[in-house]
Scaffold this active site. Structure first.
Site, mmCIF file in Angstrom:
data_model
loop_
_atom_site.group_PDB
_atom_site.id
_atom_site.type_symbol
_atom_site.label_atom_id
_atom_site.label_comp_id
_atom_site.label_asym_id
_atom_site.label_seq_id
_atom_site.Cartn_x
_atom_site.Cartn_y
_atom_site.Cartn_z
ATOM 1 C CD GLU A 74 -2.959 -1.044 2.325
ATOM 2 O OE1 GLU A 74 -2.544 -0.522 3.380
ATOM 3 O OE2 GLU A 74 -4.074 -1.567 2.212
ATOM 4 C CD GLU A 120 4.522 -20.162 9.160
ATOM 5 O OE1 GLU A 120 4.547 -20.230 10.407
ATOM 6 O OE2 GLU A 120 3.472 -20.053 8.503
#
Length: 251
Positions: free
Chosen positions: A54, A76
């Site tokens: 964004e 992960e």
């Protein structure tokens, strides 16, 4: 769930001094030509990626100025992958590791290995991620309504903190003026209308004058605002902005 979510702002509040420290440090790195890197896995990585994605549209910055390095699932647990991802961080950059537990191997390894500023955003106290950070933002959110689903309260807290880190840093650098997104990229009809509205509000001109100034400024809101407020052409407005912020020029 709504009752649980309503507690998050209060849980974030005690961390505001550390958030402010991180904002200042990140802004200093960006002002000196550095970049901002996020590291996270699972929900934490997804939230970091959203924040990075964004920034170009909201602040008009280069697409690679804020980057998210993320992974999911089995990756992960891969500390080596974290070390490899950390090589993208230069000494003058800022790195933010985001993890609900603060113990995700990928994220801990990445932040520990970075050569730049190290910031941790965690939803627990005394975590390995916080231990390797220069600025540790700890927001212990406690048990989730759905046990173990850290996309809930922890995710909400992380989103709040990430909002403050990026928005605060870019506001310090002049991409926000009087609460307006003056660095935004008006790339569609909705955003062009918003950009014109910003100029109407801040320059006291008509919508027609605002649109004319935007066109002359190449759709750069800050340039158009300086043109209107100081009665300059686009070239001179852009020149003055090259070494100053809107606050420097207009306040």
């Amino acid at each position: 769930m709504n009752q649980a979510d309503a507690t998050i702002a209060g849980l974030v509040r005690p961390a505001l001094p550390q958030i402010a420290r991180a904002v200042d440090a990140i802004a200093d790195r960006l002002a000196s030509g550095g970049r901002l890197h996020y590291f996270g896995a699972g929900t934490s990585g997804a939230l970091a990626a959203v924040d990075a994605m964004e920034c170009p549209g909201t602040f008009g910055v280069a697409a690679d100025l804020v980057t998210a390095h993320t992974c999911m699932g089995p990756d992960e647990d891969d500390a080596k992958a974290g070390h490899a991802a950390a090589t993208a961080v230069a000494a003058g950059d800022a790195a933010v590791g985001v993890s609900a537990s603060g113990a995700t191997p990928f994220t801990v390894a990445a932040l520990e290995a970075t050569s730049g500023l190290r910031v941790a955003v965690v939803c627990a106290s005394g975590s390995p991620l916080a231990a390797v950070a220069q600025v540790a933002i700890e927001v212990p959110t406690g048990p989730e309504v759905v046990a173990g689903s850290t996309r809930l309260k922890a995710g909400t807290a992380q989103k709040m903190v990430l909002n403050m880190l990026s928005t605060g840093a870019f506001a310090r650098l002049g991409y926000v003026f009087r609460g307006r997104m003056v660095g935004m990229v008006p790339e569609n009809a909705k955003l062009r209308a918003r950009a014109a509205g910003i100029l109407v509000d801040l320059a006291g001109v008509s919508a027609v004058e605002a649109e004319r100034a935007l066109a002359a400024a190449g759709a750069e809101v800050r340039v158009a605002l300086v043109m209107l407020r100081l009665d300059l052409d686009a070239g001179e407005a852009r020149r003055r902005l090259s070494g100053a912020t809107l606050s420097d020029l207009l306040e």
